[in-house]
Each structure stands twice: as C-alpha cells, then as structure tokens.
Design an enzyme around this catalytic site. Structure first.
Site, PDB file in Angstrom:
ATOM      1  N   PHE A 151      28.836  27.609  40.593  1.00 42.84           N
ATOM      2  CA  PHE A 151      28.524  28.502  41.710  1.00 42.84           C
ATOM      3  C   PHE A 151      28.998  29.896  41.332  1.00 42.84           C
ATOM      4  O   PHE A 151      30.197  30.146  41.211  1.00 42.84           O
ATOM      5  CB  PHE A 151      29.181  28.073  43.026  1.00 42.84           C
ATOM      6  CG  PHE A 151      28.781  28.976  44.158  1.00 42.84           C
ATOM      7  CD1 PHE A 151      27.606  28.764  44.847  1.00 42.84           C
ATOM      8  CD2 PHE A 151      29.563  30.073  44.500  1.00 42.84           C
ATOM      9  CE1 PHE A 151      27.207  29.621  45.865  1.00 42.84           C
ATOM     10  CE2 PHE A 151      29.169  30.932  45.517  1.00 42.84           C
ATOM     11  CZ  PHE A 151      27.996  30.711  46.203  1.00 42.84           C
ATOM     12  N   ASP A 236      34.366  33.560  35.114  1.00 47.44           N
ATOM     13  CA  ASP A 236      34.195  33.912  36.529  1.00 47.44           C
ATOM     14  C   ASP A 236      35.448  33.458  37.276  1.00 47.44           C
ATOM     15  O   ASP A 236      35.597  32.284  37.614  1.00 47.44           O
ATOM     16  CB  ASP A 236      32.951  33.236  37.083  1.00 47.44           C
ATOM     17  CG  ASP A 236      32.700  33.563  38.552  1.00 47.44           C
ATOM     18  OD1 ASP A 236      33.613  34.101  39.221  1.00 47.44           O
ATOM     19  OD2 ASP A 236      31.599  33.278  39.053  1.00 47.44           O
ATOM     20  N   LYS A 265      36.520  38.691  45.768  1.00 44.95           N
ATOM     21  CA  LYS A 265      37.203  38.044  46.882  1.00 44.95           C
ATOM     22  C   LYS A 265      38.579  38.644  47.163  1.00 44.95           C
ATOM     23  O   LYS A 265      38.685  39.651  47.828  1.00 44.95           O
ATOM     24  CB  LYS A 265      37.258  36.539  46.653  1.00 44.95           C
ATOM     25  CG  LYS A 265      35.877  35.874  46.711  1.00 44.95           C
ATOM     26  CD  LYS A 265      35.967  34.379  46.785  1.00 44.95           C
ATOM     27  CE  LYS A 265      34.594  33.723  46.719  1.00 44.95           C
ATOM     28  NZ  LYS A 265      33.708  34.044  47.834  1.00 44.95           N
TER      29      LYS A 265
END
Length: 415
Positions: A151, A236, A265
């Site tokens: 993801f 990531d 984030k």
C-alpha cells in the site's frame, strides 16, 4: 482533556451528523460511527462528550498524540507570521527544516511535498529520472520492482501496481513499468531485477496488509541486491517511520540505509499534511528547475511544524517509548493468542491482530471496541490494527488490551 464546550440547542447529534454526510460526501470511506469533536493527547471526545482512547493515531499521522503542545505552539507562532509563498520565492523556514530532516534520517537532500501519495509519486519520478540520466536505461524503458500486498497510496499510477482489487477495479488503464513480486521473497525479487530496473520500492513493514514484518535479513538482502544490480533502494516509511517501530526509521532495525526514503503522515504532526522524499545527493540531484514541483510543498507553516516534529524525534524519547511500550503490547497480545486471537505481528507500538473469524470480522471487533471506549480499525478480514500515539501511557495501553480481551471473551454475536 479540557471540559467540552457547552452544546447549543442547534448543535447536531452524532447520528444526525452521520446522516447529514450521506447525501453530500463521496462514499469512499466507511468510518466507524463515532463523530469526534475534540481531542488531546491519546484521547478524543465525540459531540456528546463521550471519551475514547485512540488506538489508531490517524494511521500513524498522530504519532505524537492529538494537539501536542510543542507542535501546536509552532503552528500558532508561524500562523502569525507567514503561511505560504509557493516555491516561486524562498521562505525563512525551509532551509532549517531540510537541514534537520536530512540529518535525522542520515541523508543528504530533501524534496518537500504534502501528502504521502505525493511523496511516493515523487520517488517514482526521481528513480526513473536517475535511471535515464545516471544508469543509462533507454528512454521510457525503466522498470520498478514492488511487492505484492503493498500500500503506497491511491493515485492512478500507484494503484497500477497494487494487488488489492478494491483499490484497482474500475480505475484502469494502468501505468506500465512495474514488476510485482511476493513480499519477503528475495529470490523472486532478484529474478525480477534486470538492466532496466530503476529501483526496488518496498515498505520495510507492510501497514495496510496487516502490519506484516518481513523475515530477518530481508531488508539487508534488498540493500545488497540493489547495490549489486546497480539500482536504487526506495523505502516507503510513510507509516513505519518517525518513531513508530522503536527506531526513527524501520530500516534501522537491520542497519540499512536506503538510497531514498519516503516520509509523510507523522511528519505533519497531525496538524498539516507534510511529506518528503529524502535521499542521497546523487539521486535527488538529478532534478532540475521545472521538472517537478508543488505549490504547497515546503510551505512555511509545514516547515515550521515539520521542524518541531524533527525536534521531538531528535531527543530519542519517542523512539524509546515505542520500543519499551512495544514490549508491553507484544506481551499483552501474546497472552490473548488462543483466547480469541489466532496470531499477530508487531514491531514497536504497531500491531496487526488476527482475530478468530468465528468471533467476528475486523469491522465487528472494531465496533465492539468502540462501545468499550477504544478506537481501532480493521484492515482485511478479521484483522485489526493497533497503532496508538507514542505518548500513550503503560496504564492506558494495558487498559486498551483489557478492553480487547473483554470483547474477545464475549464471543460471536451481534455488534
């Protein structure tokens, strides 16, 4: 948390607000039926004043809790001075942010963006540009190797290499240039890498897949493979980074330094969207003016908040808390295996918990936890994610585990 503001007669209830969303919001989410109105630290309140312990932390965007005083103060201070110039001009906050973030992550340069998906897209563009300009891959032939069950975001290019049909179905045609291999399988990755490979792009720990921790030595193997093959290792760390796993970056658990790290984030402190591509000068140096950009990327408000986030991480306090409380989380979940939990994976204050499907789906378990005053979120099937703010206390964490035990002990039944 301060006392809730007095509710006026005209204020709408949670149920009314949820109903009001239905006709005017696109139905791309299925939230739990709680309407949050206030928050502080690890706790949130709904519009009726009910309190909940936040065990999701905005998918790790709230690593430092809701409204951390140092981050709120940095935002307030910057709001009184300057919020946006675009990158058409310099601003006085960006250099300091980039310097400290590069130092924190052990990299040379920073490409500031806004959202996590933008960081991933930027990383893909940088890797391809490097492949053409430095490696000598023929034009438009660059490939990137990725892992199944990944993801990385929701853009059309990113879902092109997703293996989640819910994310992909109905959004083609898909962007070419990606090769998907099983996560954790070094042999399959090596077979997929060739002279056209610009980069290997993976999550050091797969978040959306259910907090999947790779086999020991996997990240070291990826680093060795990419060096031998003459391609980039792009990590990531948008969910796994910035303290979540007990280290600043999850790759540090194997002592690995990628060529490029993607951040987001928690970098915005739960206040503004802030993301970044950090990497070596050889890689990020391939970009020239006009080839990539963002109006809001690196804006003064984002840089001020991002600098304050880096300041919190520079102390090492939050990494230590995640490691120490992560042991409490792991021990607590171990005690639940066989008592409603069939398995789990954890690293630091992050866990994917597989509940016995006979007891309920992940969604059903999350709704039952909500009724116990704990907010968590399902991922796939009967798996739930636990990722509390790194500010959580041991008492709060044990309370949340107690609530999970209580819900599981109730067995199957209506939500």
């Amino acid at each position: 948390m301060t006392a809730p503001a007095r509710t006026s007669a005209a204020a709408r209830s949670s149920a009314e607000l949820i109903r009001a969303e239905e006709p005017v919001l696109a139905h791309n989410y299925h939230p739990l039926p709680v309407v949050v109105a206030r928050a502080e630290g690890t706790w949130v309140e709904d519009v009726e004043g009910n309190r909940y312990l936040d065990m999701l932390a905005g998918y790790s965007a709230l690593n430092f809790g809701h409204r951390h005083p140092a981050l709120i103060e940095a935002a307030h201070r910057q709001l009184d001075l300057l919020t946006l110039t675009s990158r058409a001009f310099h601003n006085d906050r960006l250099a300091g942010f980039a310097e400290r973030l590069a130092t924190l992550t052990g990299q040379d340069m920073v490409l500031p963006m806004n959202t996590g998906a933008e960081a991933v897209e930027s990383g893909i563009k940088v890797a391809r540009k490097w492949a053409y300009d430095v490696k000598g891959v023929p034009a438009d032939r660059a490939t990137i190797v990725v892992a199944a069950d990944n993801f990385h975001g929701r853009t059309t290019t990113i879902v092109s290499f997703s293996t989640d049909e819910t994310a992909r179905s109905g959004f083609g045609p898909f962007t070419p240039g990606f090769r998907v291999v099983p996560y954790g399988d070094l042999a399959a990755m090596e077979a997929a890498v060739d002279e056209t490979t610009a980069a290997v792009l993976i999550e050091p720990i797969q978040g959306e897949a259910g907090v999947v921790v790779p086999p020991d030595g996997y990240l070291t193997g990826v680093r060795d493979l990419t060096r031998r093959a003459g391609c980039l290792f792009v990590a990531d760390e948008i969910q796994s980074g910035l303290g979540r796993t007990g280290r600043t970056l999850a790759v540090e658990h194997e002592g690995v330094v990628p060529d490029v790290v993607l951040l987001g984030k928690a970098l915005g402190g739960g206040i503004v969207p802030v993301s970044a591509v950090v990497g070596s000068r050889e890689v990020l140096g391939v970009l020239r003016p006009g080839e990539h950009g963002s109006t809001f990327g690196g804006n003064p408000l984002a840089a001020a908040v991002g600098t304050a986030v880096v300041g919190l991480l520079e102390t090492g306090e939050f990494q230590r808390r995640a490691a120490e409380l992560g042991a409490v989380l792991r021990d607590g979940l171990t005690q639940l295996v066989g008592a409603g939990v069939v398995g789990f994976r954890s690293r630091g204050l992050w866990a994917g918990v597989d509940v016995d499907p006979a007891i309920g789906t992940g969604r059903e378990i999350s709704e039952r936890l909500m009724r116990e005053g704990v907010l968590a979120k399902d991922t796939h099937g009967s798996t739930i994610r636990l990722a509390p703010p790194l500010t959580i206390t041991e008492e709060e964490l044990r309370s949340a585990l107690g609530s999970l035990a209580k819900v599981l002990a109730q067995g199957p039944g209506p939500v």
